[in-house]
Design an enzyme around this catalytic site. Structure first.
Site, mmCIF file in Angstrom:
data_model
loop_
_atom_site.group_PDB
_atom_site.id
_atom_site.type_symbol
_atom_site.label_atom_id
_atom_site.label_comp_id
_atom_site.label_asym_id
_atom_site.label_seq_id
_atom_site.Cartn_x
_atom_site.Cartn_y
_atom_site.Cartn_z
ATOM 1 N N GLU A 14 36.172 34.021 29.787
ATOM 2 C CA GLU A 14 37.194 33.042 30.146
ATOM 3 C C GLU A 14 38.195 33.759 31.023
ATOM 4 O O GLU A 14 38.831 34.730 30.598
ATOM 5 C CB GLU A 14 37.866 32.467 28.900
ATOM 6 C CG GLU A 14 38.776 31.273 29.180
ATOM 7 C CD GLU A 14 40.214 31.676 29.426
ATOM 8 O OE1 GLU A 14 40.665 31.548 30.596
ATOM 9 O OE2 GLU A 14 40.873 32.099 28.487
ATOM 10 N N CYS A 34 46.711 31.456 31.240
ATOM 11 C CA CYS A 34 45.561 31.175 32.104
ATOM 12 C C CYS A 34 45.639 29.753 32.647
ATOM 13 O O CYS A 34 45.207 29.479 33.769
ATOM 14 C CB CYS A 34 44.255 31.350 31.326
ATOM 15 S SG CYS A 34 44.007 32.978 30.612
#
Length: 463
Positions: free
Chosen positions: A218, A252
């Site tokens: 990720e 993120c």
């Protein structure tokens, strides 16, 4: 806390490999009970983790509270999944006279590599997922935040995770990778971090001999939000500020590039700039603080260099004021920067820096193409009162999560599975129904029950 030596890193994989089979044989129910106990303990001792998150990671109190809650949610969600997926095989339909069972089993030893921006929640999510699936884990925390991770590992051991099956290995990334990615016991890697790091790990795994090792990655993204002329300005301003600047922009999922239809751009930009004036930047331990420091001086320097470049190539509309109180610590002022071309933003600026671009309604196709051209696909926001608009945006982009008329941060475990596509990660999504299966091997058992007198129980199927 000292760093692990190469010999200790190798020894951690050896010990984890020796313990994995027994941990896997314990079964999904037993592992789930351990994770539920860990969640209870985490919630009971939450104030200890609040303090560590504030002191070591610079989290505000609001962010620290949310992170502990998310870590506990990961424990409970993966416990539920362990009971559902790993306790007994799935009986499949087939021809009369045969039984067909599909079971999931841990792969072996997983290396879990976590980031500093969520040193508890993401560390917990990776580690508990791998453990729930029946793997042993060698966990490497981010270099700036090992204490939070160490405390959580101790909590898992206390809850019942076999110590040998969960190894804590603080080490620099390069030193860890040189041992871990070549070790014969390695059965998989779960990492969250930069796209460059994920590419490096992927290449290292491809070059190793032996079994093919999966990578669950990720990474970040140049996350965009589109605002059309029908959007509610007050809601846009609130959602933009929280998406771009909360956690000092160190998420993120944070908003990096705002596209605003030119018909309403002046009003929207003015409201965002005004809302920025209300942000309180300071000591994260104070309850009134909205934005604390970025993780370290190196990060602050990189962000300052980006702002300097943008001052030459774009236009800085707004920069929040910093004073003497901010001279001690790695504080970066939130900035609002207007671009001449969205292609000026070529990489993720991981901090409280928001870029805005005005677009004409007739050019929405070009805007969507610009978003696709980044090759990132993590989060995307849409602000509109037209269903046709947000449906088109959703269909013509590839973000892992699209948010309509709300902020783009704070994904909830089990409700908003988190992960992206392209340069933003491999999937499957953390905190989602398909995640644990990636940590496991599938095995199918077909038995001719006629040959056993029609009594499949003689073979103890399902045990």
């Amino acid at each position: 806390m000292r760093e692990a030596t190469p010999a200790e890193i190798g020894g951690a994989f050896d010990a984890a490999a020796a313990a994995q089979a027994a941990w896997s044989r314990a079964g999904g129910e037993a592992r789930a009970a351990v994770l539920d106990k860990a969640a209870d303990s985490l919630e009971t001792r939450r104030t200890e983790f609040y303090e560590l998150l504030v002191r070591e990671a610079g989290k505000t109190l609001t962010d620290a509270i949310a992170e502990v809650r998310e870590a506990a949610d990961f424990c409970r969600y993966y416990a539920l999944q362990a009971r559902t997926l790993f306790e007994k095989p799935l009986r499949l339909a087939g021809p009369t006279g045969e039984s067909h069972d599909l079971s999931l089993q841990g792969r072996g030893v997983f290396a879990c590599i976590s980031p500093w921006n969520f040193p508890l929640a993401i560390f917990a999510g990776q580690t508990t997922a791998a453990l729930a699936a029946g793997n042993a884990v060698v966990a490497k925390p981010a270099e700036p935040t090992p204490l939070v991770a160490a405390r959580f590992v101790a909590l898992l051991h206390e809850a019942g995770v076999t110590p040998a099956a969960l190894q804590f290995v603080p080490a620099p990334g390069r030193a860890f990778g040189e041992i871990a990615f070549r070790h014969p016991a390695l059965a998989g890697v779960a990492m969250t971090g930069s796209t460059a790091t994920a590419i490096t790990i992927n290449r290292a795994l491809a070059e190793r001999g032996g079994a093919i090792v999966p990578l669950i990655a990720e990474t970040g993204g140049i996350n965009a939000m589109l605002v059309d002329s029908t959007a509610l300005p007050e809601q846009v301003a609130d959602d933009v500020v929280s998406s771009a600047f909360m956690s000092a922009g160190q998420r993120c999922s944070a908003l990096r590039l705002l596209f605003v239809q030119e018909d309403v751009a002046d009003t929207i930009i003015e409201m965002i700039a005004g809302a920025m004036d209300e942000l309180v930047i300071g000591d994260p331990a104070e309850s009134r603080t909205d934005i604390g420091p970025v993780i370290n001086a190196a990060a602050a320097e990189q962000l300052s260099a980006h702002v300097a470049q943008m001052r030459k190539e774009a236009r800085v509309i707004k920069a929040c004021a910093l004073g003497e109180a901010h001279s001690h610590g790695s504080f970066v002022a939130p900035h609002l920067i207007e671009l001449r071309d969205p292609r000026q933003l070529t990489r993720e600026a991981f901090g409280p820096l928001l870029h805005v671009f005005r677009y004409k309604a007739r050019d929405i196709g070009k805007v969507l193409e610009a978003i696709r051209a980044t090759q990132y696909g993590l989060t995307l926001g849409v602000q509109t009162r037209l269903e046709s608009f947000w449906r088109r945006v959703f269909q013509e982009t590839n973000a892992g999560h699209t948010y309509v008329n709300r902020n783009m941060i704070g994904a909830v475990v089990g409700v908003q599975p988190f992960g992206g596509t392209g340069l933003s990660g491999t999937g499957p999504k953390a905190g989602g129904p398909h995640y644990l299966a990636r940590f496991a091997n599938e095995r199918t058992l077909t038995v001719n029950t006629t040959a056993t007198g029609g009594n499949a129980a003689l073979l103890n199927l399902g045990q």
